[in-house]
Design an enzyme around this catalytic site. Structure first.
Site, PDB file in Angstrom:
ATOM      1  N   TYR A   1      51.308  28.379  48.286  1.00  0.00           N
ATOM      2  CA  TYR A   1      51.370  29.736  48.831  1.00  0.00           C
ATOM      3  C   TYR A   1      52.610  29.861  49.710  1.00  0.00           C
ATOM      4  O   TYR A   1      53.713  29.606  49.259  1.00  0.00           O
ATOM      5  CB  TYR A   1      50.060  30.066  49.557  1.00  0.00           C
ATOM      6  CG  TYR A   1      49.898  31.540  49.815  1.00  0.00           C
ATOM      7  CD1 TYR A   1      50.008  32.466  48.771  1.00  0.00           C
ATOM      8  CD2 TYR A   1      49.644  32.013  51.092  1.00  0.00           C
ATOM      9  CE1 TYR A   1      49.878  33.821  49.006  1.00  0.00           C
ATOM     10  CE2 TYR A   1      49.500  33.375  51.335  1.00  0.00           C
ATOM     11  CZ  TYR A   1      49.625  34.275  50.292  1.00  0.00           C
ATOM     12  OH  TYR A   1      49.495  35.616  50.518  1.00  0.00           O
TER      13      TYR A   1
ATOM     14  N   LYS B   1      32.234  35.628  25.824  1.00  0.00           N
ATOM     15  CA  LYS B   1      33.427  35.603  24.976  1.00  0.00           C
ATOM     16  C   LYS B   1      34.504  34.723  25.612  1.00  0.00           C
ATOM     17  O   LYS B   1      35.192  33.959  24.923  1.00  0.00           O
ATOM     18  CB  LYS B   1      33.948  37.041  24.798  1.00  0.00           C
ATOM     19  CG  LYS B   1      34.976  37.213  23.674  1.00  0.00           C
ATOM     20  CD  LYS B   1      34.329  37.022  22.315  1.00  0.00           C
ATOM     21  CE  LYS B   1      35.299  37.293  21.175  1.00  0.00           C
ATOM     22  NZ  LYS B   1      35.462  38.705  20.869  1.00  0.00           N
TER      23      LYS B   1
END
Length: 757
Positions: free
Chosen positions: A39, A94
């Site tokens: 970060y 899915k």
């Protein structure tokens, strides 16, 4: 048909963590430096690189391997318009399939927008985030416009799988079915029941393959689609017939193919008799087809049939297509999924069906007769060749059609990448379970007055994996079942204390076996009141095919009855055990982990032989390392000397076995370390997948650490060397582990001793 218990399904989705997907960091996050790189301030550097060169987003972020599954929940399979929130479990599912079959990461996105313009705007705005977009469960006719406009507006692979998945898989099946019956696609007459997204996309792809639209008649819930209809989308009306037909019966006269993508039982069996010779019927409504497989095939003996169900031949399953299509499209950074890529997937699937089916697939489905023909038109979902067949074909078509931005030059290397990314060996238990279902065997559970055993028995029975036999007090078992809403119908329950004649019979057999080992008839009768002895004798006498025990007793106490009653196979002086470590890098095998406390070098050779055979039983070629705290003589001591000696003896006894040692575990598992420091080792190219431990302490500790904090699924222990199938569970094993071990026991029993573990 597999029965799903409502509470089981709800528990599966609600257990912590809720849902089926999670986000896992791919970089170290353990130090202050790691966090600063991940970060602020380190993240600024890739941001600046991407700002200067937008394509670097693929280099510095996960975009290239990230698919979005997007829906508005207006046409969820079998449920209809249930809205975006209710469709989320389906979309997560899915995503799981994308990950499992193609190694693609996935975010599911459920959009609260039924207006096509709003939906299109939202999806288009997501293009910077994702490498591909899978549209799902959007109702017709809006889905046609949504997909068409998004394909025009976006520059990443995008496909509405409800339309094109079924079209691609059924196209491959149709081509092969026509080849079997020696008919040409441009000459056949086709009747279609259904005019939704899937049906229209199927027809459009069939036309691209040569189907003559003039020979097609389509029906929807309101009747035949002809030029008089004014209530349909232009895409549907392109298949309006001009023939003087009004009923399904008239259309079926002389038809070569019936395609059903509509509703259950809409096709009367009698109409099949009016079709042409060698008719083809694709009844793809789910979960119940337009006509049942049994009724159709009994009505016409010359009929070729496909359904959407897994319990019949020729299942048209979208999982054969979408994971691999997106994999290939995204690997070349295609700007779209075009017709050329879909057709490439069709032909790749059709061709794969004609190739010799590998033994690994035969074992998975318990069927050595799989071969191109009426009952094998398309590959099976667990065929590991799918990813290396379809994805390269799609990638090639993308390159040839000019939509690829990152062309592939080394196709052999690409296939290796696909195998590594996919982790094909993670399908090990799927293959074992499928093989078990093909020929279920009787498995006796000695500790059946236990919830975990009873739950596992219900699963094994419902899924057709095994025929459970439950030993224990019937009243106790039924009380546990009622308290936990378990359905044990069809499971035989035996209270051995009420089996006086059988116990006497078994005691006489045990006495005869053990009378010269200090066993008296009185002792034999006493032991037959213990369920482990009774269960072992059921296997010994052929009244059961395999035995599972050990859930509530320690390993040593659990194994002794089977050793005394059944014994080891001929030529085996001692049994051993092996754990399967299911890891994202593939399966690893650890032995001996539970039986032999401190084997000699000679005894380790016996363990090595049993383990090598067992690893091959699981369709893996063993690469074996004998483990120590020393690397090739770097340390002295009794243990390194023992493992060194065991390695030398094993190499002499098994000259064709890839084995080396002694070596430390991290060295054995790291090809890089081996190549850098011990390039002479035959394991240096790929590293070891099978570890032979010098004593039970080291093996037991290793697998338990991996199980608890290593993020690996542990299967076992697999007991090796018994004359008949017996497997001893870990103390306190989970239901899943019990089911896994029972599946292994069934496949073990199917071998009839030729590969007894």
């Amino acid at each position: 048909m597999l029965k799903i218990n409502k509470q089981d399904a709800l528990n599966y989705h609600s257990q912590e963590p809720a849902g089926k997907l999670e986000v896992v960091p791919t970089k170290p996050m353990s130090t202050q430096l790691d966090l600063a790189l991940a970060y602020s301030p380190g993240v600024a550097e890739p941001c600046k690189e991407i700002a200067a060169n937008p394509d670097d987003v693929y280099k510095y972020t996960a975009k290239g391997n990230l698919v979005a599954v997007i829906t508005n929940g207006t046409a969820v399979l079998g449920l209809g318009n249930i809205g975006p929130a209710a469709s989320k479990p389906v979309m997560e599912g899915k995503g799981v399939l994308f990950k499992k079959f193609a190694g693609l990461d996935c975010f599911d996105i459920e959009i609260d927008a039924t207006d096509p313009d709003e939906f299109i705007r939202i999806v288009k705005s997501l293009e910077p985030t994702f490498g591909g977009i899978n549209l799902e469960d959007i109702k017709a006719p809006e889905c046609f416009r949504i997909e068409t406009e998004l394909r025009d507006k976006m520059n990443i692979p995008l496909m509405h799988d409800d339309q094109h998945g079924t079209a691609i898989i059924s196209s491959a099946a149709l081509l092969n079915a026509l080849e079997v019956v020696a008919k040409r696609i441009d000459q056949i007459k086709m009747v279609v029941s259904g005019a939704g997204a899937a049906a229209i996309s199927c027809l459009r792809l069939y036309v691209a393959l040569g189907l003559n639209k003039e020979n097609v008649v389509v029906f929807d819930k309101d009747g035949i689609i002809n030029e008089a209809r004014t209530d349909l989308d232009p895409l549907q009306m392109q298949f309006a017939t001009t023939r003087n037909i009004t009923t399904l019966a008239e259309a079926m006269e002389g038809a070569d193919v019936f395609l059903g993508l509509s509703a259950a039982k809409v096709l009367p069996a009698g109409l099949l008799l009016h079709m042409a010779d060698s008719p083809i019927v694709f009844a793809l409504a789910n979960p119940e087809p337009e006509i049942s497989y049994e009724l159709a095939t009994s009505t016409r003996g010359d009929l070729i049939m496909a359904t959407g169900r897994s319990d019949h031949p020729n299942q048209v399953n979208n999982v054969l297509g979408f994971p691999y299509i997106f994999r290939g499209a995204m690997d070349v950074r295609a700007t779209e999924i075009n017709e050329a890529m879909k057709l490439a997937a069709v032909h790749a699937l059709a061709q794969l069906s004609k190739e010799a089916v590998p033994e690994i697939v035969n074992k998975a489905y318990g069927d050595n007769t799989l071969a191109f023909g009426p009952t094998y038109l398309i590959p099976k979902p667990l065929d590991p060749r799918l990813i290396t067949t379809i994805s390269p074909a799609v990638a090639r078509a993308a390159m040839e059609s000019g939509v690829a931005r990152l062309p592939i030059s080394d196709w052999a290397a690409y296939e290796d990448q696909l195998r590594a990314r996919m982790g094909v060996n993670q399908k090990l238990m799927n293959r074992i379970t499928s093989a078990a279902k093909a020929n279920p065997k009787r498995v006796v559970f000695a500790e059946a007055d236990n919830y975990k055993i009873l739950k596992a028995a219900q699963i094994l029975r419902d899924e057709g994996i095994a025929i459970p036999i439950l030993l224990g007090p019937q009243e106790t078992i039924e009380t546990i079942a009622r308290a936990n809403s378990l359905d044990l119908e069809g499971c035989q329950i035996i209270n051995i204390l009420k089996q006086d004649e059988k116990r006497a019979e078994y005691a006489a057999i045990l006495y005869e076996k053990r009378q010269r080992r200090g066993m008296t008839l009185y002792e034999g009768r006493r032991l037959m009141r213990e369920r482990n002895y009774f269960a072992a004798m059921m296997v010994e006498t052929g009244e059961a095919d395999a035995c599972i025990t050990g859930l509530t007793k320690d390993y040593g106490k659990s194994i002794i009855p089977s050793l005394q009653v059944i014994g080891t196979e001929e030529g085996v002086r001692r049994v051993a055990s092996m754990y399967i470590i299911q890891h994202k890098k593939g399966p690893y095998f650890f032995a001996d982990t539970t039986v032999n406390i401190n084997p000699t070098a000679e005894e380790m050779v016996e363990i090595i032989g049993l383990t090598a055979r067992a690893v091959r039983f699981f369709d893996t070629e063993p690469r074996m390392a004998v483990i120590s705290y020393s690397n090739f003589g770097s340390n002295a001591g009794p243990l390194p000397e023992k493992t060194r000696r065991a390695t030398e003896l094993a190499k002499a006894r098994f000259p064709n076995l890839l084995i080396d040692g002694e070596m430390q575990a991290n060295v054995a598992l790291s090809p890089q370390l081996l190549q850098d420091h011990y390039g002479f080792s035959p394991l240096a190219e790929k590293g070891a997948n099978t570890l032979i431990f010098p004593n039970v302490e080291s093996g037991n500790i290793a697998y338990k650490v991996l199980q608890e904090i290593g993020g690996a699924e542990v299967i076992g222990p697999v007991l090796m060397g018994m004359r008949k199938p017996v497997h001893i569970l870990q103390l306190g094993a989970s239901v899943r582990e019990i089911v896994n071990m029972a599946s292994i026991a069934v496949v073990d029993a199917q071998q009839e001793g030729s590969l007894a573990l």
